[in-house]
Motif scaffolding. Structure first.
Motif, PDB file in Angstrom:
ATOM      1  N   GLY A   1      62.776   1.743   3.102  1.00 32.44           N
ATOM      2  CA  GLY A   1      62.318   2.692   2.095  1.00 32.44           C
ATOM      3  C   GLY A   1      62.980   4.043   2.266  1.00 32.44           C
ATOM      4  O   GLY A   1      63.662   4.315   3.252  1.00 32.44           O
ATOM      5  N   GLN A   2      62.771   4.924   1.292  1.00 27.96           N
ATOM      6  CA  GLN A   2      63.334   6.267   1.319  1.00 27.96           C
ATOM      7  C   GLN A   2      62.235   7.275   1.639  1.00 27.96           C
ATOM      8  O   GLN A   2      61.159   7.246   1.045  1.00 27.96           O
ATOM      9  N   CYS A   3      62.511   8.161   2.590  1.00 23.74           N
ATOM     10  CA  CYS A   3      61.582   9.246   2.907  1.00 23.74           C
ATOM     11  C   CYS A   3      62.057  10.522   2.217  1.00 23.74           C
ATOM     12  O   CYS A   3      63.242  10.869   2.281  1.00 23.74           O
ATOM     13  N   TYR A   4      61.120  11.207   1.583  1.00 27.62           N
ATOM     14  CA  TYR A   4      61.441  12.449   0.880  1.00 27.62           C
ATOM     15  C   TYR A   4      60.658  13.604   1.494  1.00 27.62           C
ATOM     16  O   TYR A   4      59.486  13.446   1.860  1.00 27.62           O
ATOM     17  N   GLN A   5      61.321  14.743   1.609  1.00 23.83           N
ATOM     18  CA  GLN A   5      60.660  15.994   1.956  1.00 23.83           C
ATOM     19  C   GLN A   5      60.721  16.852   0.709  1.00 23.83           C
ATOM     20  O   GLN A   5      61.799  17.268   0.297  1.00 23.83           O
ATOM     21  N   TYR A   6      59.573  17.082   0.090  1.00 24.66           N
ATOM     22  CA  TYR A   6      59.556  17.766  -1.190  1.00 24.66           C
ATOM     23  C   TYR A   6      58.429  18.798  -1.200  1.00 24.66           C
ATOM     24  O   TYR A   6      57.254  18.441  -1.098  1.00 24.66           O
ATOM     25  N   ALA A   7      58.789  20.061  -1.287  1.00 24.40           N
ATOM     26  CA  ALA A   7      57.807  21.145  -1.364  1.00 24.40           C
ATOM     27  C   ALA A   7      56.901  21.194  -0.142  1.00 24.40           C
ATOM     28  O   ALA A   7      55.760  21.632  -0.236  1.00 24.40           O
ATOM     29  N   TRP A   8      57.406  20.726   1.011  1.00 22.78           N
ATOM     30  CA  TRP A   8      56.666  20.926   2.260  1.00 22.78           C
ATOM     31  C   TRP A   8      56.815  22.398   2.619  1.00 22.78           C
ATOM     32  O   TRP A   8      57.895  22.866   2.943  1.00 22.78           O
ATOM     33  N   ASP A   9      55.734  23.147   2.540  1.00 22.72           N
ATOM     34  CA  ASP A   9      55.806  24.601   2.661  1.00 22.72           C
ATOM     35  C   ASP A   9      56.276  24.984   4.067  1.00 22.72           C
ATOM     36  O   ASP A   9      55.528  24.950   5.027  1.00 22.72           O
ATOM     37  N   ALA A  10      57.556  25.340   4.180  1.00 26.63           N
ATOM     38  CA  ALA A  10      58.132  25.716   5.467  1.00 26.63           C
ATOM     39  C   ALA A  10      58.891  27.030   5.341  1.00 26.63           C
ATOM     40  O   ALA A  10      59.935  27.223   5.944  1.00 26.63           O
TER      41      ALA A  10
ATOM     42  N   ILE B   1      66.845  11.495   7.824  1.00 27.62           N
ATOM     43  CA  ILE B   1      65.689  10.693   7.424  1.00 27.62           C
ATOM     44  C   ILE B   1      65.147  11.145   6.083  1.00 27.62           C
ATOM     45  O   ILE B   1      64.886  10.338   5.197  1.00 27.62           O
ATOM     46  N   PHE B   2      64.995  12.453   5.904  1.00 29.63           N
ATOM     47  CA  PHE B   2      64.402  12.980   4.677  1.00 29.63           C
ATOM     48  C   PHE B   2      65.465  13.344   3.646  1.00 29.63           C
ATOM     49  O   PHE B   2      66.464  13.993   3.967  1.00 29.63           O
ATOM     50  N   ASN B   3      65.216  12.920   2.426  1.00 33.18           N
ATOM     51  CA  ASN B   3      65.997  13.355   1.270  1.00 33.18           C
ATOM     52  C   ASN B   3      65.209  14.475   0.607  1.00 33.18           C
ATOM     53  O   ASN B   3      64.035  14.297   0.265  1.00 33.18           O
ATOM     54  N   THR B   4      65.829  15.638   0.427  1.00 30.31           N
ATOM     55  CA  THR B   4      65.121  16.769  -0.168  1.00 30.31           C
ATOM     56  C   THR B   4      65.299  16.843  -1.687  1.00 30.31           C
ATOM     57  O   THR B   4      64.795  17.763  -2.316  1.00 30.31           O
TER      58      THR B   4
ATOM     59  N   GLY C   1      56.537   1.825  -1.525  1.00 27.99           N
ATOM     60  CA  GLY C   1      56.989   1.761  -0.144  1.00 27.99           C
ATOM     61  C   GLY C   1      57.773   2.961   0.302  1.00 27.99           C
ATOM     62  O   GLY C   1      58.027   3.141   1.498  1.00 27.99           O
ATOM     63  N   ASP C   2      58.208   3.812  -0.643  1.00 27.29           N
ATOM     64  CA  ASP C   2      58.823   5.083  -0.265  1.00 27.29           C
ATOM     65  C   ASP C   2      57.740   6.004   0.276  1.00 27.29           C
ATOM     66  O   ASP C   2      56.532   5.744   0.146  1.00 27.29           O
ATOM     67  N   LEU C   3      58.170   7.120   0.848  1.00 30.27           N
ATOM     68  CA  LEU C   3      57.232   8.069   1.447  1.00 30.27           C
ATOM     69  C   LEU C   3      57.674   9.481   1.107  1.00 30.27           C
ATOM     70  O   LEU C   3      58.870   9.786   1.085  1.00 30.27           O
ATOM     71  N   VAL C   4      56.699  10.359   0.843  1.00 33.93           N
ATOM     72  CA  VAL C   4      57.002  11.765   0.601  1.00 33.93           C
ATOM     73  C   VAL C   4      56.045  12.614   1.424  1.00 33.93           C
ATOM     74  O   VAL C   4      54.860  12.314   1.533  1.00 33.93           O
TER      75      VAL C   4
ATOM     76  N   ASP D   1      50.389   6.321  -8.150  1.00 35.58           N
ATOM     77  CA  ASP D   1      50.308   5.128  -8.995  1.00 35.58           C
ATOM     78  C   ASP D   1      51.483   4.180  -8.751  1.00 35.58           C
ATOM     79  O   ASP D   1      51.369   2.967  -8.957  1.00 35.58           O
ATOM     80  N   LYS D   2      52.624   4.721  -8.310  1.00 35.89           N
ATOM     81  CA  LYS D   2      53.800   3.897  -8.036  1.00 35.89           C
ATOM     82  C   LYS D   2      53.762   3.256  -6.648  1.00 35.89           C
ATOM     83  O   LYS D   2      54.638   2.451  -6.316  1.00 35.89           O
ATOM     84  N   GLY D   3      52.784   3.635  -5.837  1.00 39.55           N
ATOM     85  CA  GLY D   3      52.690   3.076  -4.491  1.00 39.55           C
ATOM     86  C   GLY D   3      53.496   3.830  -3.460  1.00 39.55           C
ATOM     87  O   GLY D   3      53.796   3.304  -2.378  1.00 39.55           O
ATOM     88  N   VAL D   4      53.867   5.082  -3.759  1.00 41.42           N
ATOM     89  CA  VAL D   4      54.578   5.929  -2.794  1.00 41.42           C
ATOM     90  C   VAL D   4      53.561   6.499  -1.807  1.00 41.42           C
ATOM     91  O   VAL D   4      52.503   6.996  -2.209  1.00 41.42           O
ATOM     92  N   ILE D   5      53.859   6.430  -0.534  1.00 38.91           N
ATOM     93  CA  ILE D   5      52.986   6.978   0.503  1.00 38.91           C
ATOM     94  C   ILE D   5      53.108   8.499   0.482  1.00 38.91           C
ATOM     95  O   ILE D   5      54.216   9.044   0.502  1.00 38.91           O
ATOM     96  N   ILE D   6      51.968   9.206   0.464  1.00 40.29           N
ATOM     97  CA  ILE D   6      51.966  10.665   0.401  1.00 40.29           C
ATOM     98  C   ILE D   6      51.331  11.233   1.663  1.00 40.29           C
ATOM     99  O   ILE D   6      50.179  10.929   1.984  1.00 40.29           O
ATOM    100  N   ILE D   7      52.097  12.034   2.384  1.00 43.77           N
ATOM    101  CA  ILE D   7      51.585  12.791   3.522  1.00 43.77           C
ATOM    102  C   ILE D   7      51.530  14.249   3.082  1.00 43.77           C
ATOM    103  O   ILE D   7      52.544  14.829   2.714  1.00 43.77           O
ATOM    104  N   GLY D   8      50.339  14.829   3.077  1.00 45.61           N
ATOM    105  CA  GLY D   8      50.174  16.149   2.497  1.00 45.61           C
ATOM    106  C   GLY D   8      49.617  17.178   3.456  1.00 45.61           C
ATOM    107  O   GLY D   8      49.109  16.855   4.528  1.00 45.61           O
TER     108      GLY D   8
END
Length: 465
Positions: free
Chosen positions: A80-89, A106-109, A119-122, A136-143
Motif C-alpha cells: 500500500g501507499q502511505c501518505y503524509q498530508y496536513a500533519w501539522d509540523a 515511506i510517505f508521499n506528501t 489499504g492505503d494509509l494517511v 469510505d474508501k477503506g484508507v487507514i487514517i492516523i490523526g
C-alpha cells in the motif's frame, strides 16, 4: 452580520481570548502541569513548556505512536501507499522534501484522494477535509488535533466553519497532542493570545518517532526502503568507529531513543544561549533602526515560521530559498537582518543566498547543524561565513543505522531548528520590550479564530506603517 459590525466586535473577542490565556495555559493544560509558576526569561519559559508538552505525549501516547508505526510498516509490507498530508509540523510543511537527509521514502506528501485505494494509509491532522471520503474508501487514517480544527482544545474560540472541521470521528488511530485553538504557549502582557507556537516541534517529533519504529519493524521482516539525502552509504565495517554508533537492535523500540536524543539536544540549545542573545540583539537593533527581520530557509521550516505564523510576530518576514522567484523579488537592504535556518552546513543554494544577503549589506545570523557526521566540512559553509551561528547540538544526518537501509534515518535538525528559531524570537521580544521602555511587538492570532483574520491584517498594517 455586516463587515463593519464584525470589525467593531473584534476588540471584544480578542479581549476575551486574552482573558482565557491564563486558563488555557494554567493548570488545565496537560491535566497535571501548572505553567503559572514558571519564571525566568521568555526563552527559558518557552523551552520548558515545549519539553513538558513532549513529555506528556511520550507518557500518554507512546502506545498509540507504536501502534501507528506497526500500521505504517504493515501498509508498506502489503504494497500500500502511505501518505503524509496536513500533519501539522510547522507553518505550511512537515519535515520532508525531495533530498531530506535521513528521511526513509515511506510517505508521499502529494495525496490525490481519487487515486487512493483500500489499504492505503494517511497520517493527518484536523484540517484534512476529505476524511469521510478516505474512510469510505477503506484508507487507514492516523490523526492528531490541529489548532486549525474542531479537534483542538477550546474549539469555542474558533470560527463556526473551523469548529466543524473534525478528523477524530473518522480516525482509525488518534494521537492526542494537547493542541489548543490558540496555538502559543507563553503569556506576555500586552499580547492578545499566548505567544510562541509548538505544533512544528510536536509534529516533527511524533512523525520521526513513528518512522523510527516503522523502519525497525520493516527491517525485522527483511524489508527496506531507500533513504533520501546525500549521506555516504552506511556500511558499518568500513565506517569510522568514532562516527558510527553501530547497527540498531531490531528487537528494541527506537522511538524512546529518538525522543531521549531530541530532549538532550533541546537542553543543549542553552549552551548556545549567549549566541542566541547576540542574534536577538542584532535583530532588535535592526528593527529599531527601521529595518526588517527576515527568516530564511531553503524549504518551509524557518521561512514558514517567520511568515504570518499564528502566535508569531508581525515584524518578521519569510524568505524561501526553494522558490525560483525569491532572488528576483527579494527587497532586503543594509538596514535589515536575516536569520538563516539550515539543515546542512554547505548547501549550494543556501550559500548563494548568503552571498545575496551580503551583497545587500545585511547582517546575517545562522542556526542549524554545522557538521556532517560530527565533522565540519572543508570549504565554504554557511556557519563559517555568517556573523554569528547557533546550532552545535545537532548534525546533518540521521541518528540510526538500521540493517538493510542504505543511510542513517531520523534526523533531529528540523526539530532543533524550530526550537532554535522560537527561542531566538522569544529573546527578541524580551529585548524589544526592554529597549523600548515597555512596548510590546505585535503578535498574530490564528486566522481560524473568531476575529483572527481581522486582527492579522491590522497587526500587519500597523507594523508596515
Amino acid at each position: 452580520m455586516k463587515r463593519r459590525e464584525a470589525l467593531r466586535l473584534v476588540p471584544i473577542s480578542i479581549a476575551g481570548m486574552a482573558g482565557m490565556a491564563g486558563t488555557v495555559f494554567g493548570k488545565e493544560m496537560c491535566g497535571q502541569c501548572d505553567y503559572s509558576g514558571h519564571t525566568g526569561s521568555l526563552a527559558h519559559q518557552y523551552s520548558l513548556k515545549v519539553r513538558e508538552r513532549l513529555n506528556w505525549i511520550r507518557k500518554n501516547q507512546s502506545h498509540n505512536l507504536m501502534e501507528a508505526a506497526y500500521r505504517i510498516a504493515q501498509t508498506v509490507e502489503n504494497g500500500g501507499q502511505c501518505y503524509q498530508y496536513a500533519w501539522d509540523a510547522g507553518h505550511s510543511e512537515a519535515d520532508s522534501w525531495p533530498d531530506r537527509n535521513g528521511e526513509p521514502e515511506i510517505f508521499n506528501t502529494q495525496m490525490i484522494v481519487e487515486k487512493t485505494k483500500k489499504g492505503d494509509l494517511v497520517i493527518a491532522s484536523g484540517q484534512l477535509t476529505s476524511a469521510k471520503q478516505l474512510k469510505d474508501k477503506g484508507v487507514i487514517i492516523i490523526g492528531r488535533p490541529s489548532p486549525w480544527s474542531g479537534d483542538a482544545r477550546y474549539p469555542e474560540l474558533l470560527r463556526d466553519d473551523i469548529q466543524e472541521m473534525k478528523l477524530k470521528p473518522f480516525a482509525d488511530l488518534w494521537i492526542e497532542t494537547q493542541a489548543t485553538s490558540l496555538g502559543g504557549v507563553v503569556n506576555v502582557p500586552g499580547m492578545p493570545a499566548p505567544f510562541g507556537p509548538v505544533s512544528g516541534i510536536v509534529g516533527k517529533t511524533t512523525i520521526w518517532m513513528m518512522l523510527a519504529d516503522a523502519c525497525r519493524i520493516l527491517a525485522r521482516r527483511g524489508i527496506s526502503v531507500p533513504v533520501k539525502g546525500d549521506e555516504p552509504k552506511v556500511s558499518g565495517d568500513n565506517t569510522d568507529y568514532q562516527n558510527f554508533s553501530g547497527w540498531v537492535n531490531l528487537h528494541d523500540p527506537l522511538m524512546d531513543n529518538f525522543f531521549d536524543e531530541v530532549m538532550n539536544q533541546l537542553e543543549l540549545i542553552f549552551a548556545d544561549f549567549g549566541k542566541i542573545r547576540k542574534i536577538a540583539t542584532m535583530a532588535v537593533d535592526s528593527v529599531l533602526n527601521g529595518g526588517t527581520i527576515y527568516g530564511y530557509s531553503l524549504q518551509n521550516s524557518v521561512y514558514g515560521e517567520a511568515s504570518t505564523r499564528r502566535s508569531g510576530l508581525s515584524m518578521t518576514q519569510g524568505v524561501k530559498g526553494a522558490d525560483p522567484n525569491t532572488k528576483e523579488n527579494f527587497k532586503g537592504t543594509d538596514k535589515d537582518f536575516v536569520i538563516m535556518g539550515i539543515t546542512k552546513p554547505d548547501d549550494k543554494t543556501d550559500l548563494e543566498f548568503l552571498d545575496l544577503f551580503r551583497k545587500r549589506g545585511m547582517k546575517v545570523a545562522s542556526i542549524g547543524p554545522m557538521t556532517r557526521s560530527a565533522k565540519v566540512p572543508q570549504g565554504r559553509t554557511v556557519p563559517k561565513e555568517t556573523d554569528i551561528h547557533a546550532g552545535r547540538m545537532c548534525d546533518t544526518y540521521g541518528l540510526f543505522a538500521v540493517p538493510g537501509f542504505n543511510q542513517r534515518i531520523c534526523p533531529t535538525s528540523g526539530i532543533v531548528l524550530d526550537h532554535l528559531y522560537w527561542t531566538t524570537i522569544m529573546e527578541v521580544v524580551e529585548q524589544y520590550i526592554q529597549k523600548t521602555g515597555g512596548d510590546v511587538p505585535g503578535v498574530y492570532l490564528s486566522g481560524a479564530l473568531k476575529g483572527g483574520m481581522e486582527h492579522l491584517y491590522r497587526m500587519r498594517e500597523l507594523y508596515l506603517k
